[in-house]
Scaffold this active site. Structure first.
Site, short mmCIF file in Angstrom:
data_model
loop_
_atom_site.label_atom_id
_atom_site.label_comp_id
_atom_site.label_asym_id
_atom_site.label_seq_id
_atom_site.Cartn_x
_atom_site.Cartn_y
_atom_site.Cartn_z
N CYS A 261 31.86 -62.95 35.47
CA CYS A 261 30.98 -62.41 34.41
C CYS A 261 30.50 -61.03 34.83
O CYS A 261 29.30 -60.73 34.87
CB CYS A 261 29.80 -63.35 34.15
SG CYS A 261 30.27 -65.09 33.96
N PRO A 264 28.55 -55.20 32.93
CA PRO A 264 29.23 -53.90 32.84
C PRO A 264 29.70 -53.31 34.17
O PRO A 264 30.14 -52.17 34.22
CB PRO A 264 28.18 -53.01 32.20
CG PRO A 264 26.89 -53.55 32.72
CD PRO A 264 27.08 -55.04 32.82
N CYS A 387 19.45 -63.78 34.89
CA CYS A 387 18.28 -62.95 34.57
C CYS A 387 17.38 -63.73 33.62
O CYS A 387 16.84 -63.20 32.66
CB CYS A 387 18.69 -61.60 33.98
SG CYS A 387 19.73 -61.69 32.51
#
Length: 446
Positions: A261, A264, A387
């Site tokens: 994952c 970016p 997060c």
């Protein structure tokens, strides 16, 4: 889409910043699109000098949305629905400017009223003008009425989850409602943190050090173009608590490492800063987002194997690697999550996420964890990160994983945690950083 709303991606002429802001907010609230997608897609439609204002309005409206909605209820007799929703969003833009920016009131009102023309909603010009000017006349009385109760500026379902999990839930909510600081991650291959801090000072940019050895906190945010040697890879913009990912993974040169994952790419590049001779595989299921990974690797002058694939199906993408019978020395799993720890940075999350999303995310996290565990070498390390601040995505997820996998051992982390806790939960109330969770797992040899 509604008559009054242009397709943002197909616009070919410049529009008023307020009109574009109203269009973006409409798409967030009614279509579930994110600011992180919409603003990059529309920034070519505003003058360069107006882009900060566009961002301020869009993020700001999402941050304080319930307060603005309550004010509109006091000022508008009939709800603006259907084709008139764009006018409602334009009023949100106008009220935000009047309450939270330094734009002179008369100029703010005029710009918002003029935006009705750009939105092909000229016949609402009088309504918009009347509502905003009435607010200016009655502001003090209206705000007393609206603010007489303490408002969280969060959806009820999320407040209830936070109440269940944290005695200091009010502090978390309050932290979420403030703008975050700008954190930098210094590339230790090019400069020490203190050396780069000196370079910043020479440019008149003040920065503070943190417990994290790579992190600097700017006292005032700046454009990345102002950061010394940014385009040469000397520094990256990354939250201080996100920076622990690569540090806790502790990569070593020569190892085969999976960044699952990965988009970016901020964590991918940090791994390579820590271990330049490691073979890093950056995996993500979204091909469009992998473009950002390539861009970040190029800016940092690094190389990695970038693969588009589903983390729950390793057999489908492992064949793209040259190694046979691939198993990884270390895996960083920055799992898909509710993102409830980064609401300060992405206030639209409050309105995009629904209570029903959490169980699906928990199930996906479990599936990815189990799948990637099979491609981890014996004695290898898997660092699980989110997060999120919701226990079911974090400590409870890892507790269940440890129960189901007898070959998984929880490794200690260098943080002071509550005795008996599983992993470590950063909260946005603690160190100026975002909410992050980490658990470090070792695959023990039987």
């Amino acid at each position: 889409m509604q008559k009054f709303v242009k397709n943002v991606k197909k616009q070919t002429v410049l529009l008023s910043t307020r009109a574009i802001a109203a269009q973006i907010i409409l798409q967030v609230l009614d279509q579930g699109k994110s600011l992180s997608t919409l603003i990059p897609d529309t920034q070519h439609q505003v003058k360069t000098q107006d882009l900060p204002l566009l961002q301020e309005i869009c993020f700001g409206v999402c941050r304080v949305l319930p307060r603005l909605e309550l004010i509109i209820k006091q000022l508008v007799d009939k709800p603006l629905k259907g084709k008139t929703r764009i006018v409602h969003c334009l009023l949100l833009v106008g009220l935000y400017q009047l309450l939270y920016t330094r734009i002179p009131a008369h100029a703010a009102v005029d710009e918002v009223v003029n935006a009705t023309t750009a939105l092909k909603a000229e016949h609402f010009r009088g309504l918009v003008n009347g509502v905003l000017r009435r607010f200016l006349r009655e502001q003090e009385t209206l705000l007393v009425k609206v603010d007489k109760h303490w408002h969280t500026l969060h959806p009820d379902w999320l407040v209830n989850r936070l109440k269940e999990a944290y005695p200091n839930w009010r502090e978390i909510v309050e932290a979420n409602n403030h703008k975050p600081p700008m954190w930098l991650r210094v590339n230790q291959q090019k400069n020490s943190t203190e050396t780069y801090r000196t370079l910043l000072a020479e440019q008149g940019i003040e920065a503070e050090k943190a417990d994290n050895p790579c992190a600097l906190r700017l006292l005032q945010p700046v454009a990345v173009s102002q950061l010394p040697a940014f385009h040469e890879g000397a520094v990256s913009v990354q939250d201080v608590n996100a920076q622990w990912s690569a540090l806790l993974l502790a990569p070593e040169n020569g190892e085969l490492i999976l960044d699952a994952c990965a988009a970016p790419g901020g964590k991918t590049t940090h791994i390579l800063e820590q271990a330049p001779q490691a073979h890093v595989v950056a995996l993500d299921v979204e091909a469009t987002r992998l473009k950002r990974v390539h861009e970040n690797l190029a800016r940092m002058q690094q190389q990695a194997t970038v693969i588009c694939g589903d983390a729950t199906q390793p057999a489908q993408w492992l064949k793209q690697l040259s190694e046979s019978a691939v198993q990884f020395d270390r895996i960083l799993l920055d799992a898909p999550c509710s993102a409830t720890g980064v609401i300060r940075r992405h206030p639209d999350i409050k309105w995009l996420r629904q209570a029903s999303d959490i169980s699906a995310l928990v199930a996906l996290q479990k599936q990815i964890l189990q799948a990637l565990w099979t491609v981890l070498k014996p004695n290898g390390i898997l660092l699980y990160a989110t997060c999120s601040v919701l226990p079911e995505e974090n400590a409870l997820q890892i507790e269940q994983f440890l129960t189901n996998n007898v070959d998984a051992k929880l490794e200690p982390l260098p943080f002071t945690a509550v005795e008996g806790s599983v992993g470590y939960q950063f909260l946005p109330t603690e160190n100026g950083g975002d909410g992050f969770y980490y658990a470090k797992l070792r695959k023990v040899v039987s």
